[in-house]
Design a protein around this motif. Structure first.
Motif, mmCIF file in Angstrom:
data_model
loop_
_atom_site.group_PDB
_atom_site.id
_atom_site.type_symbol
_atom_site.label_atom_id
_atom_site.label_comp_id
_atom_site.label_asym_id
_atom_site.label_seq_id
_atom_site.Cartn_x
_atom_site.Cartn_y
_atom_site.Cartn_z
ATOM 1 N N UNK A 47 -13.334 11.318 14.367
ATOM 2 C CA UNK A 47 -12.093 11.428 13.585
ATOM 3 C C UNK A 47 -11.993 10.234 12.638
ATOM 4 N N UNK A 48 -11.005 10.260 11.767
ATOM 5 C CA UNK A 48 -10.720 9.087 10.945
ATOM 6 C C UNK A 48 -10.240 7.979 11.874
ATOM 7 N N UNK A 65 -21.851 4.085 6.501
ATOM 8 C CA UNK A 65 -21.019 4.845 5.567
ATOM 9 C C UNK A 65 -19.606 4.882 6.142
ATOM 10 N N UNK A 66 -18.616 4.477 5.358
ATOM 11 C CA UNK A 66 -17.233 4.434 5.857
ATOM 12 C C UNK A 66 -16.445 5.699 5.531
ATOM 13 N N UNK A 67 -17.149 6.733 5.047
ATOM 14 C CA UNK A 67 -16.482 7.957 4.645
ATOM 15 C C UNK A 67 -16.277 8.024 3.148
ATOM 16 N N UNK A 68 -16.370 6.874 2.478
ATOM 17 C CA UNK A 68 -16.223 6.798 1.029
ATOM 18 C C UNK A 68 -17.409 6.081 0.385
ATOM 19 N N UNK A 69 -17.802 4.949 0.948
ATOM 20 C CA UNK A 69 -18.865 4.110 0.390
ATOM 21 C C UNK A 69 -19.970 3.887 1.416
ATOM 22 N N UNK A 86 -13.888 6.608 8.070
ATOM 23 C CA UNK A 86 -14.543 7.619 8.907
ATOM 24 C C UNK A 86 -15.995 7.171 9.103
ATOM 25 N N UNK A 87 -16.235 6.287 10.107
ATOM 26 C CA UNK A 87 -17.555 5.686 10.298
ATOM 27 C C UNK A 87 -18.652 6.722 10.562
#
Length: 107
Positions: A47-48, A65-69, A86-87
């Motif tokens: 999950x987030x 990746x953190x969900x964005x970068x 979001x790891x």
């Protein structure tokens, strides 16, 4: 001056999600929690992840990746209280995670 020394190989791995394990270092007198977290290739947090307290991440190897970068090895990430991500990792990675204020207390 005294040093307490622990190698991560001495710590019991904790399965925290499919393909994600953590090793918890002994707490210091300041109450900080320090973890080594390993993501297998393709692993993702279910999950987030929203942080009540500060979280510091150092990417030690692989790509996180953190969900964005995407953050390569050597990246320092300071997550302020209230931050969310979001790891995950497509390549696999190892993180050093520091929770300076300890872990949040369960409600």
């Amino acid at each position: 001056m005294r040093f307490d020394i622990t190698h991560s190989d001495e710590l019991e791995p904790i399965d925290i999600a499919p393909g994600i394990t953590a090793r918890r270092f002994p707490p210091g007198p300041d109450g900080a929690t320090v973890l080594q977290v390993d993501f297998s290739a393709g692993a993702r947090w279910p999950t987030t992840d929203v942080h009540e307290l500060t979280e510091i991440i150092v990417v030690q190897s692989g790509d996180f990746h953190d969900g964005t970068h995407v953050h390569p090895a050597g990246t320092y990430i300071y997550g302020h209280p209230g931050s969310a991500h979001h790891p995950q990792s497509t390549t696999g990675c190892r993180l050093l995670v520091i929770l300076p204020d300890g872990e949040p207390q369960a409600a």
